[in-house]
Design a protein around this motif. Structure first.
Motif, PDB file in Angstrom:
ATOM      1  N   SER A  80      40.523  35.258  33.889  1.00 37.18           N
ATOM      2  CA  SER A  80      40.655  36.154  35.042  1.00 37.18           C
ATOM      3  C   SER A  80      40.248  37.590  34.739  1.00 37.18           C
ATOM      4  O   SER A  80      40.267  38.436  35.638  1.00 37.18           O
ATOM      5  CB  SER A  80      42.109  36.132  35.541  1.00 37.18           C
ATOM      6  OG  SER A  80      42.987  36.564  34.510  1.00 37.18           O
ATOM      7  N   SER A  81      39.880  37.885  33.513  1.00 35.17           N
ATOM      8  CA  SER A  81      39.515  39.252  33.143  1.00 35.17           C
ATOM      9  C   SER A  81      38.163  39.638  33.734  1.00 35.17           C
ATOM     10  O   SER A  81      37.316  38.790  34.017  1.00 35.17           O
ATOM     11  CB  SER A  81      39.468  39.398  31.622  1.00 35.17           C
ATOM     12  OG  SER A  81      40.723  39.138  31.044  1.00 35.17           O
ATOM     13  N   THR A  82      37.989  40.940  33.908  1.00 35.16           N
ATOM     14  CA  THR A  82      36.717  41.485  34.363  1.00 35.16           C
ATOM     15  C   THR A  82      35.996  42.146  33.193  1.00 35.16           C
ATOM     16  O   THR A  82      36.544  42.273  32.091  1.00 35.16           O
ATOM     17  CB  THR A  82      36.936  42.507  35.489  1.00 35.16           C
ATOM     18  OG1 THR A  82      37.734  43.586  34.983  1.00 35.16           O
ATOM     19  CG2 THR A  82      37.653  41.861  36.669  1.00 35.16           C
ATOM     20  N   SER A 118      33.427  39.070  37.009  1.00 38.57           N
ATOM     21  CA  SER A 118      34.403  38.241  36.297  1.00 38.57           C
ATOM     22  C   SER A 118      33.787  37.671  35.030  1.00 38.57           C
ATOM     23  O   SER A 118      32.602  37.288  35.008  1.00 38.57           O
ATOM     24  CB  SER A 118      34.893  37.105  37.200  1.00 38.57           C
ATOM     25  OG  SER A 118      35.703  36.210  36.486  1.00 38.57           O
ATOM     26  N   GLN A 120      34.612  34.878  33.657  1.00 33.49           N
ATOM     27  CA  GLN A 120      34.423  33.443  33.832  1.00 33.49           C
ATOM     28  C   GLN A 120      33.073  33.125  34.463  1.00 33.49           C
ATOM     29  O   GLN A 120      32.481  32.080  34.186  1.00 33.49           O
ATOM     30  CB  GLN A 120      35.556  32.876  34.683  1.00 33.49           C
ATOM     31  CG  GLN A 120      35.672  31.359  34.622  1.00 33.49           C
ATOM     32  CD  GLN A 120      36.942  30.862  35.257  1.00 33.49           C
ATOM     33  OE1 GLN A 120      37.649  31.622  35.908  1.00 33.49           O
ATOM     34  NE2 GLN A 120      37.256  29.590  35.065  1.00 33.49           N
TER      35      GLN A 120
END
Length: 361
Positions: A80-82, A118, A120
């Motif tokens: 979920s990190s940017t 993101s 991901q």
């Protein structure tokens, strides 16, 4: 005998049933007490562990864009990190590069990735390779525009009061000032005060930062031209326009209309970005100054150019004309770039519009 034998059995039945009833009552009571004790102490068994609760983390390998050498590895990055989170972790590992100075690319010649993207979405495997570029010292957009617009406002006022270090003191006192000199000072200050107020209260900047060298170049351009313009207009030997008050009044009226139109267009664009409805092209409102959206896709640049052309006609000075010419070139480049973006997003609505000036641009 049978009756005698049966009688005791019959007499013993109530006692037997009574004993059984008393025993079951005691058992029920003890079970109730035990359950109360269990409930007061907590759950009888631990909470169930959810299956498949293992979280996948990514490792971000950061390489130098020139030498391809590894600078560091940012590990345990949640999906979920940017990219901004990765930049903060990179800053902890390498304190000399703060997040706004870090430029990250998927490919060496590719574009810089936005902070909001993101992690991901970039992942092909558990290891993500990014290329680092030092963007240099950065400044915020608000600081950039406040510095760029405050300079011309103050510089023009210094020339307007005719400092003795700039003009001859005796000559400045003898010569009479034409009213267009005072009007030009008012219009010039109004232009940059509007820019300053819109920077503080209207515009919302998405980029966040820009290199310091861009601010230096912008300040050199605006401050330098303002000094040149103000020196000629406020000079004791300044000559008024050829057609007199008629030329000045018409040009001043056009200048004020362009300034008002520019302001209302900026407010309309800011209102659209605040509401978050970016699925359609900016549409004109009941305000007549916004009706220029029917003809061009970037009316704020149209009004900006109109202001400087009107100021040129009003003052009739060569430095203002050169500055207006350069502003037409710069604004047209910005308008065409923005127009191409509009064509990609809102093709049916923008295809018949010009970028800045109908027919010409």
């Amino acid at each position: 005998r049978g009756q005698k034998l049966c009688t005791p059995e019959h007499k013993g039945d109530p006692a037997a049933h009574g004993g059984a009833l008393s025993m079951s009552h005691n058992d029920t009571r003890s079970f109730f007490n035990f359950s109360q004790l269990a409930l007061s102490s907590g759950n009888l068994k631990p909470p169930q562990v959810l299956k498949h609760s293992k979280i996948t983390y990514f490792e971000v390998e950061i390489l130098d864009v020139q030498s391809k050498k590894q600078i560091c590895i940012v590990d345990k990055v949640p999906p979920s990190s940017t990219l901004l989170d990765v930049k903060h972790k990179f800053h902890k590992a390498c304190p000399q590069w703060y997040p706004s100075r870090v430029g990250l690319q998927l490919e060496r010649n590719g574009p810089y990735l936005k902070d909001s993207i993101s992690i991901q979405s970039l992942a092909v495997s558990s290891i993500i390779t990014l290329y680092f570029t030092d963007l240099g010292q950065q400044v915020g957009w608000t600081t950039f525009f406040l510095t760029e617009y405050t300079g011309p406002l103050l510089i023009y006022l210094f020339f307007y009061i005719r400092l003795s270090t700039i003009y001859d003191h005796v000559e400045s006192k003898k010569n009479f000032r034409h009213p267009v000199v005072h009007l030009a000072c008012f219009c010039h200050c109004l232009h940059y005060i509007r820019h300053l107020l819109e920077t503080l209260f209207v515009h919302k900047f998405s980029g966040g930062h820009t290199p310091l060298k861009n601010m230096i170049k912008g300040c050199a351009f605006y401050w330098g031209f303002t000094s040149w313009i103000a020196y000629y207009i406020n000079h004791p030997r300044y000559t008024p326009p050829s057609f007199g008050y008629r030329q000045v009044s018409f040009a001043a009226l056009a200048f004020l209309m362009c300034e008002a139109g520019n302001h209302f267009i900026n407010v309309a664009l800011a209102h659209q970005s605040h509401s978050g409805s970016k699925s359609c092209f900016p549409s004109p409102t009941y305000n007549p100054f916004t009706w220029l959206f029917f003809l061009v896709s970037c009316p704020n640049y149209t009004y900006e150019v109109g202001s400087w052309i009107s100021f040129t006609v009003m003052t009739q000075t060569l430095p203002v004309g050169i500055f207006a010419f350069l502003m037409v070139i710069q604004m047209s480049l910005w308008a065409q770039k923005k127009h191409r973006l509009y064509l990609k997003r809102f093709y049916p609505e923008v295809r018949r519009k010009a970028a800045m000036i109908p027919i010409i641009f």
